[in-house]
Design a protein around this motif. Sequence first.
Motif, PDB file in Angstrom:
ATOM      1  N   HIS A  36       0.855  -1.193   0.000  1.00  0.00           N
ATOM      2  CA  HIS A  36       0.000   0.000   0.000  1.00  0.00           C
ATOM      3  C   HIS A  36       0.887   1.239   0.000  1.00  0.00           C
ATOM      4  CE1 HIS A  36      -3.425   2.465   0.371  1.00  0.00           C
ATOM      5  NE2 HIS A  36      -3.397   2.665   1.688  1.00  0.00           N
ATOM      6  N   HIS A  37       0.314   2.352  -0.464  1.00  0.00           N
ATOM      7  CA  HIS A  37       1.061   3.607  -0.546  1.00  0.00           C
ATOM      8  C   HIS A  37       0.219   4.733   0.022  1.00  0.00           C
ATOM      9  CE1 HIS A  37       2.692   7.293  -2.418  1.00  0.00           C
ATOM     10  NE2 HIS A  37       3.858   6.661  -2.378  1.00  0.00           N
ATOM     11  N   GLY A  38       0.875   5.625   0.798  1.00  0.00           N
ATOM     12  CA  GLY A  38       0.182   6.758   1.388  1.00  0.00           C
ATOM     13  C   GLY A  38       1.072   7.479   2.378  1.00  0.00           C
ATOM     14  N   GLU A  39       0.480   8.338   3.175  1.00  0.00           N
ATOM     15  CA  GLU A  39       1.250   9.123   4.129  1.00  0.00           C
ATOM     16  C   GLU A  39       1.489   8.341   5.418  1.00  0.00           C
ATOM     17  OE1 GLU A  39      -0.172  12.738   6.441  1.00  0.00           O
ATOM     18  OE2 GLU A  39       1.046  13.670   4.885  1.00  0.00           O
ATOM     19  N   LEU A  66       0.172 -11.832  -4.426  1.00  0.00           N
ATOM     20  CA  LEU A  66       0.409 -10.411  -4.234  1.00  0.00           C
ATOM     21  C   LEU A  66      -0.894  -9.649  -4.329  1.00  0.00           C
ATOM     22  CD1 LEU A  66       2.251  -7.854  -4.087  1.00  0.00           C
ATOM     23  CD2 LEU A  66       2.439  -7.993  -6.596  1.00  0.00           C
ATOM     24  N   VAL A  67      -1.154  -8.790  -3.346  1.00  0.00           N
ATOM     25  CA  VAL A  67      -2.301  -7.891  -3.370  1.00  0.00           C
ATOM     26  C   VAL A  67      -1.778  -6.477  -3.162  1.00  0.00           C
ATOM     27  CG1 VAL A  67      -4.474  -7.224  -2.278  1.00  0.00           C
ATOM     28  CG2 VAL A  67      -3.897  -9.652  -2.515  1.00  0.00           C
ATOM     29  N   VAL A  68      -2.069  -5.593  -4.127  1.00  0.00           N
ATOM     30  CA  VAL A  68      -1.568  -4.219  -4.115  1.00  0.00           C
ATOM     31  C   VAL A  68      -2.746  -3.264  -4.162  1.00  0.00           C
ATOM     32  CG1 VAL A  68      -0.014  -2.570  -5.230  1.00  0.00           C
ATOM     33  CG2 VAL A  68       0.417  -5.022  -5.439  1.00  0.00           C
ATOM     34  N   SER A  69      -2.691  -2.205  -3.383  1.00  0.00           N
ATOM     35  CA  SER A  69      -3.755  -1.205  -3.415  1.00  0.00           C
ATOM     36  C   SER A  69      -3.684  -0.411  -4.713  1.00  0.00           C
ATOM     37  CB  SER A  69      -3.619  -0.255  -2.224  1.00  0.00           C
ATOM     38  OG  SER A  69      -2.452   0.541  -2.348  1.00  0.00           O
ATOM     39  N   ASP A  70      -4.831   0.072  -5.140  1.00  0.00           N
ATOM     40  CA  ASP A  70      -4.879   0.893  -6.339  1.00  0.00           C
ATOM     41  C   ASP A  70      -4.096   2.192  -6.131  1.00  0.00           C
ATOM     42  OD1 ASP A  70      -6.203   1.365  -9.061  1.00  0.00           O
ATOM     43  OD2 ASP A  70      -6.807   3.174  -7.952  1.00  0.00           O
ATOM     44  N   ALA A  71      -4.032   2.667  -4.888  1.00  0.00           N
ATOM     45  CA  ALA A  71      -3.269   3.880  -4.596  1.00  0.00           C
ATOM     46  C   ALA A  71      -1.791   3.685  -4.915  1.00  0.00           C
ATOM     47  CB  ALA A  71      -3.437   4.269  -3.134  1.00  0.00           C
ATOM     48  N   GLY A  81     -10.710  -2.574   9.971  1.00  0.00           N
ATOM     49  CA  GLY A  81     -10.153  -1.316  10.427  1.00  0.00           C
ATOM     50  C   GLY A  81     -10.393  -0.162   9.481  1.00  0.00           C
ATOM     51  N   ARG A  82     -11.020  -0.424   8.314  1.00  0.00           N
ATOM     52  CA  ARG A  82     -11.298   0.609   7.334  1.00  0.00           C
ATOM     53  C   ARG A  82     -12.790   0.663   7.066  1.00  0.00           C
ATOM     54  NH1 ARG A  82      -8.681   2.771   2.887  1.00  0.00           N
ATOM     55  NH2 ARG A  82      -6.926   4.085   3.485  1.00  0.00           N
ATOM     56  N   SER A  83     -13.361   1.849   7.126  1.00  0.00           N
ATOM     57  CA  SER A  83     -14.799   1.986   6.868  1.00  0.00           C
ATOM     58  C   SER A  83     -15.106   1.916   5.383  1.00  0.00           C
ATOM     59  CB  SER A  83     -15.319   3.319   7.437  1.00  0.00           C
ATOM     60  OG  SER A  83     -14.597   4.407   6.879  1.00  0.00           O
ATOM     61  N   GLU A  84     -14.177   2.386   4.554  1.00  0.00           N
ATOM     62  CA  GLU A  84     -14.364   2.388   3.100  1.00  0.00           C
ATOM     63  C   GLU A  84     -13.639   1.203   2.472  1.00  0.00           C
ATOM     64  OE1 GLU A  84     -16.292   4.379   1.379  1.00  0.00           O
ATOM     65  OE2 GLU A  84     -16.868   5.529   3.167  1.00  0.00           O
ATOM     66  N   PRO A  85     -14.208   0.596   1.421  1.00  0.00           N
ATOM     67  CA  PRO A  85     -13.517  -0.486   0.715  1.00  0.00           C
ATOM     68  C   PRO A  85     -12.248   0.024   0.079  1.00  0.00           C
ATOM     69  CG  PRO A  85     -15.829  -0.410   0.111  1.00  0.00           C
ATOM     70  CD  PRO A  85     -15.555   0.837   0.866  1.00  0.00           C
ATOM     71  N   VAL A  86     -11.301  -0.891  -0.154  1.00  0.00           N
ATOM     72  CA  VAL A  86     -10.019  -0.556  -0.763  1.00  0.00           C
ATOM     73  C   VAL A  86      -9.946  -1.171  -2.149  1.00  0.00           C
ATOM     74  CG1 VAL A  86      -7.512  -0.758  -0.566  1.00  0.00           C
ATOM     75  CG2 VAL A  86      -8.919  -0.493   1.484  1.00  0.00           C
ATOM     76  N   ALA A  87      -9.682  -0.302  -3.161  1.00  0.00           N
ATOM     77  CA  ALA A  87      -9.500  -0.792  -4.519  1.00  0.00           C
ATOM     78  C   ALA A  87      -8.149  -1.492  -4.614  1.00  0.00           C
ATOM     79  CB  ALA A  87      -9.561   0.356  -5.511  1.00  0.00           C
ATOM     80  N   ILE A  88      -8.131  -2.697  -5.172  1.00  0.00           N
ATOM     81  CA  ILE A  88      -6.900  -3.493  -5.146  1.00  0.00           C
ATOM     82  C   ILE A  88      -6.579  -4.082  -6.513  1.00  0.00           C
ATOM     83  CG2 ILE A  88      -7.186  -4.101  -2.711  1.00  0.00           C
ATOM     84  CD1 ILE A  88      -8.260  -6.818  -3.648  1.00  0.00           C
ATOM     85  N   TRP A  89      -5.365  -4.548  -6.636  1.00  0.00           N
ATOM     86  CA  TRP A  89      -4.873  -5.332  -7.765  1.00  0.00           C
ATOM     87  C   TRP A  89      -4.285  -6.601  -7.172  1.00  0.00           C
ATOM     88  CZ3 TRP A  89      -3.892  -3.257 -13.016  1.00  0.00           C
ATOM     89  CH2 TRP A  89      -4.448  -1.993 -13.194  1.00  0.00           C
ATOM     90  N   ARG A  90      -4.230  -7.653  -8.005  1.00  0.00           N
ATOM     91  CA  ARG A  90      -3.690  -8.914  -7.533  1.00  0.00           C
ATOM     92  C   ARG A  90      -2.789  -9.547  -8.585  1.00  0.00           C
ATOM     93  NH1 ARG A  90      -7.894 -13.797  -7.568  1.00  0.00           N
ATOM     94  NH2 ARG A  90      -5.897 -14.862  -7.818  1.00  0.00           N
ATOM     95  N   ALA A  91      -1.914 -10.471  -8.110  1.00  0.00           N
ATOM     96  CA  ALA A  91      -1.060 -11.210  -9.044  1.00  0.00           C
ATOM     97  C   ALA A  91      -0.867 -12.616  -8.480  1.00  0.00           C
ATOM     98  CB  ALA A  91       0.295 -10.535  -9.204  1.00  0.00           C
TER      99      ALA A  91
END
Length: 503
Positions: A418-421, A459-464, A493-503
Amino acid sequence: MTPVEIPRLAPPEPAPPGPVPLARVPPGPVEPGTIPATRGALARRLAPLGEALRGLARSEAAPAGPVAARALAREEVAGLGYMLAARLAALGVMAAWVLTTLPIERSGLYFAVIAAFAALGFPPWLLARRAGAVGVAAAPFLMLDAGLLAYVLIFPDSYATEGWTPQLNLRLPSVLYVAVFLVSVSLAHSPRLVLLTGLAAIGAWTAGVLRVAEMPGSVVTTSVSALQSGASPAQMVADFLAPGAVSLTALYNQVMALGLLTLILALSVWRSRRLVRRSVGAETQRLALARYFSPELIGELEKDPGALDRPARGPAAVLFADMVGFTTICERMAPEALVAFLGEFHARLARAAFEHDGTVDKYLGDAIMVHFGTPRARPDDAARALACAGAMLREIDRWNAARAARGEAPVEIGVGLHHGEVLAGNIGDARRVEYTVLGDVVNVASRLERLCRDLDARLVVSDACVEAARAAGAEPQALVPGLVPEASRQVRGRSEPVAIWRA
């Protein structure tokens, strides 16, 4: 600086007009009490130097860290080896000089002295090698060296020219050999040894000169007494050149020169030891940093050592990689084999992380946590994180091929990214700190790794993270072949769904 012309030491008395005859300095032993008084004056002159040497010895006795102490001990032992090699080389040159310049009937005694000095060089080196450090074992032999050297240089041998006296020996620049001897001791890389040897050499040389001064026929001279006696310049020169003259002023200068040389050498060695300590400390810090950061980032951290102590917010990519089915693997392995197995697993993943300038945060049993963008954010952090994830999967595939050839079961992993602050910095108390990252990004990356099992993915990667990699000019599918978008998922732990990619 005292004058070079050094007349006799005598009690002050009124000087008669006209030249002072040489008979005023009668040959024979010096008056009782003259040499002891001179020794007291010499001791007073050397008191400041002795205090400086003692201060240096106290500073050298300060404890060093265990790593630095071992490094210094190795340098001292190696230094004694260099000192022995230098001694043997110098003695070889002297032996060749004796062989080519002196008749064979006069060479025996010189060769015996050369052999004695060569033999005295071996015990300190052998004892230091056995003990792994110089310690005090070398000091007695070097002090014996100093005494023997002073004796050989001051007192004439049985083959000397007829009429040659110890007083005349003192006119020769033999003290230079004592200086060379002190310089060679500095190769031992021990300030304490330099100080002890220097003091022993000064004491031996002083004792030898004073012994000559007490011999029958000696005439003790100093520049101060000559000036007080009112002797003419011609008489001063005559007194100084008298066969039995022993100049204590020359002794003062020699002792002061040897003392200053000892102090300078000790300070030089002490300085080099400080540099060794700093070098070892810097290398220890570098090795500690190398456990977490890539070599490129270590250089930046060395420029600003306090960077990790200042928590900072910034964008980063966080990666979790975990072994699937680790509990089952544990049941079939002995503890020693399990430790080796985990070590190889962690090493393969960490190597991929460092190759992509990632920071290894921690090992969590059979898992590893890596972040990209710490301690300094870069535009391609997300792209490097994706490339690292792909490299980890390929590394595990190569490992499985080798394990299959040995008849061992394959290893499966799940990677979440995942990527973010995040907030990055040293976390902990005064006793123990840990460089890590905190924030929602860490939690989401960990949840995505756990999601690999539900999606039967590696592998599961966030769309972010994927979008951040594209913003840096990278193509995610090229970095991780087979990467495809997946429907958004709810993570704990997250109220909103997370857009993801997989491999």
